[in-house]
Scaffold this motif. Structure first.
Motif, PDB file in Angstrom:
ATOM      1  N   THR A   1       1.088  -1.298   0.046  1.00 36.36           N
ATOM      2  CA  THR A   1      -0.040   0.100  -0.054  1.00 36.36           C
ATOM      3  C   THR A   1       0.820   1.155  -0.068  1.00 36.36           C
ATOM      4  O   THR A   1       1.704   1.465   1.071  1.00 36.36           O
ATOM      5  CB  THR A   1      -0.943   0.086   1.055  1.00 36.36           C
ATOM      6  OG1 THR A   1      -1.735  -1.360   1.408  1.00 36.36           O
ATOM      7  CG2 THR A   1      -1.977   1.381   1.363  1.00 36.36           C
ATOM      8  N   LEU A   2       0.905   2.103  -1.176  1.00 40.11           N
ATOM      9  CA  LEU A   2       1.783   3.235  -1.203  1.00 40.11           C
ATOM     10  C   LEU A   2       1.640   4.010  -0.077  1.00 40.11           C
ATOM     11  O   LEU A   2       2.692   4.509   0.235  1.00 40.11           O
ATOM     12  CB  LEU A   2       1.255   3.921  -2.688  1.00 40.11           C
ATOM     13  CG  LEU A   2       2.256   4.808  -3.125  1.00 40.11           C
ATOM     14  CD1 LEU A   2       3.456   4.564  -3.150  1.00 40.11           C
ATOM     15  CD2 LEU A   2       1.785   5.607  -4.171  1.00 40.11           C
TER      16      LEU A   2
ATOM     17  N   ALA B   1       3.909   7.895   3.540  1.00 40.32           N
ATOM     18  CA  ALA B   1       3.469   8.770   4.826  1.00 40.32           C
ATOM     19  C   ALA B   1       5.104   8.848   5.610  1.00 40.32           C
ATOM     20  O   ALA B   1       5.391   9.680   6.060  1.00 40.32           O
ATOM     21  CB  ALA B   1       2.198   8.341   5.653  1.00 40.32           C
ATOM     22  N   PRO B   2       5.474   7.669   6.075  1.00 39.08           N
ATOM     23  CA  PRO B   2       6.678   7.628   7.006  1.00 39.08           C
ATOM     24  C   PRO B   2       7.866   8.326   6.071  1.00 39.08           C
ATOM     25  O   PRO B   2       8.621   9.179   6.744  1.00 39.08           O
ATOM     26  CB  PRO B   2       6.936   6.226   7.140  1.00 39.08           C
ATOM     27  CG  PRO B   2       5.862   5.627   7.088  1.00 39.08           C
ATOM     28  CD  PRO B   2       4.959   6.271   5.822  1.00 39.08           C
ATOM     29  N   VAL B   3       8.087   8.018   4.839  1.00 38.00           N
ATOM     30  CA  VAL B   3       9.137   8.821   4.180  1.00 38.00           C
ATOM     31  C   VAL B   3       8.926  10.175   4.270  1.00 38.00           C
ATOM     32  O   VAL B   3       9.811  10.936   4.261  1.00 38.00           O
ATOM     33  CB  VAL B   3       9.248   8.380   2.717  1.00 38.00           C
ATOM     34  CG1 VAL B   3      10.211   9.145   1.790  1.00 38.00           C
ATOM     35  CG2 VAL B   3       9.635   6.734   2.561  1.00 38.00           C
ATOM     36  N   GLN B   4       7.861  10.749   4.055  1.00 39.07           N
ATOM     37  CA  GLN B   4       7.373  12.319   3.990  1.00 39.07           C
ATOM     38  C   GLN B   4       7.662  12.751   5.388  1.00 39.07           C
ATOM     39  O   GLN B   4       8.242  13.845   5.397  1.00 39.07           O
ATOM     40  CB  GLN B   4       5.948  12.568   4.009  1.00 39.07           C
ATOM     41  CG  GLN B   4       5.557  14.038   3.910  1.00 39.07           C
ATOM     42  CD  GLN B   4       6.335  14.813   2.891  1.00 39.07           C
ATOM     43  OE1 GLN B   4       6.381  14.380   1.598  1.00 39.07           O
ATOM     44  NE2 GLN B   4       6.741  15.974   2.865  1.00 39.07           N
ATOM     45  N   LEU B   5       7.498  12.209   6.450  1.00 36.52           N
ATOM     46  CA  LEU B   5       7.834  12.589   7.883  1.00 36.52           C
ATOM     47  C   LEU B   5       9.320  12.605   8.328  1.00 36.52           C
ATOM     48  O   LEU B   5       9.884  13.706   8.622  1.00 36.52           O
ATOM     49  CB  LEU B   5       7.121  11.933   8.886  1.00 36.52           C
ATOM     50  CG  LEU B   5       7.371  12.298  10.343  1.00 36.52           C
ATOM     51  CD1 LEU B   5       6.807  13.609  10.663  1.00 36.52           C
ATOM     52  CD2 LEU B   5       6.508  10.912  11.107  1.00 36.52           C
ATOM     53  N   MET B   6       9.663  11.291   7.780  1.00 35.78           N
ATOM     54  CA  MET B   6      11.301  11.141   8.029  1.00 35.78           C
ATOM     55  C   MET B   6      12.031  12.049   7.117  1.00 35.78           C
ATOM     56  O   MET B   6      13.150  12.423   7.383  1.00 35.78           O
ATOM     57  CB  MET B   6      11.804   9.800   8.139  1.00 35.78           C
ATOM     58  CG  MET B   6      10.886   8.831   8.882  1.00 35.78           C
ATOM     59  SD  MET B   6      11.343   9.045  10.537  1.00 35.78           S
ATOM     60  CE  MET B   6      12.735   7.712  10.708  1.00 35.78           C
ATOM     61  N   SER B   7      11.660  12.587   6.173  1.00 34.79           N
ATOM     62  CA  SER B   7      12.404  13.404   5.146  1.00 34.79           C
ATOM     63  C   SER B   7      12.766  14.704   5.999  1.00 34.79           C
ATOM     64  O   SER B   7      13.660  15.408   5.596  1.00 34.79           O
ATOM     65  CB  SER B   7      11.606  13.629   3.817  1.00 34.79           C
ATOM     66  OG  SER B   7      10.528  14.557   4.102  1.00 34.79           O
TER      67      SER B   7
END
Length: 57
Positions: free
Chosen positions: A12-13, A18-24
């Motif tokens: 599920t994309l 979502a975690p990549v966006q936050l951790m970025s």
């Protein structure tokens, strides 16, 4: 710092995005993806990520 995420065909994309966006927000973070073999891995939404790491063994 590196973040390694396990992906699989049909993942599920939003569960990855979502975690990549936050951790970025963390300076210097790098994202890498893993699956049982290297190469393209399609999501449920049709977007594809490239697995740079493969399972050993």
């Amino acid at each position: 710092m590196k973040m390694l995420s396990l992906v699989f065909p049909g993942f599920t994309l939003i569960d990855l995005a979502a975690p990549v966006q936050l951790m970025s927000l963390i300076p210097g973070i790098e994202f890498e993806f893993a699956w049982k073999e290297r190469g393209p891995v399609p999501s449920d939404a049709g977007a594809t990520v490239i697995a740079a790491h493969a399972r050993r063994g």
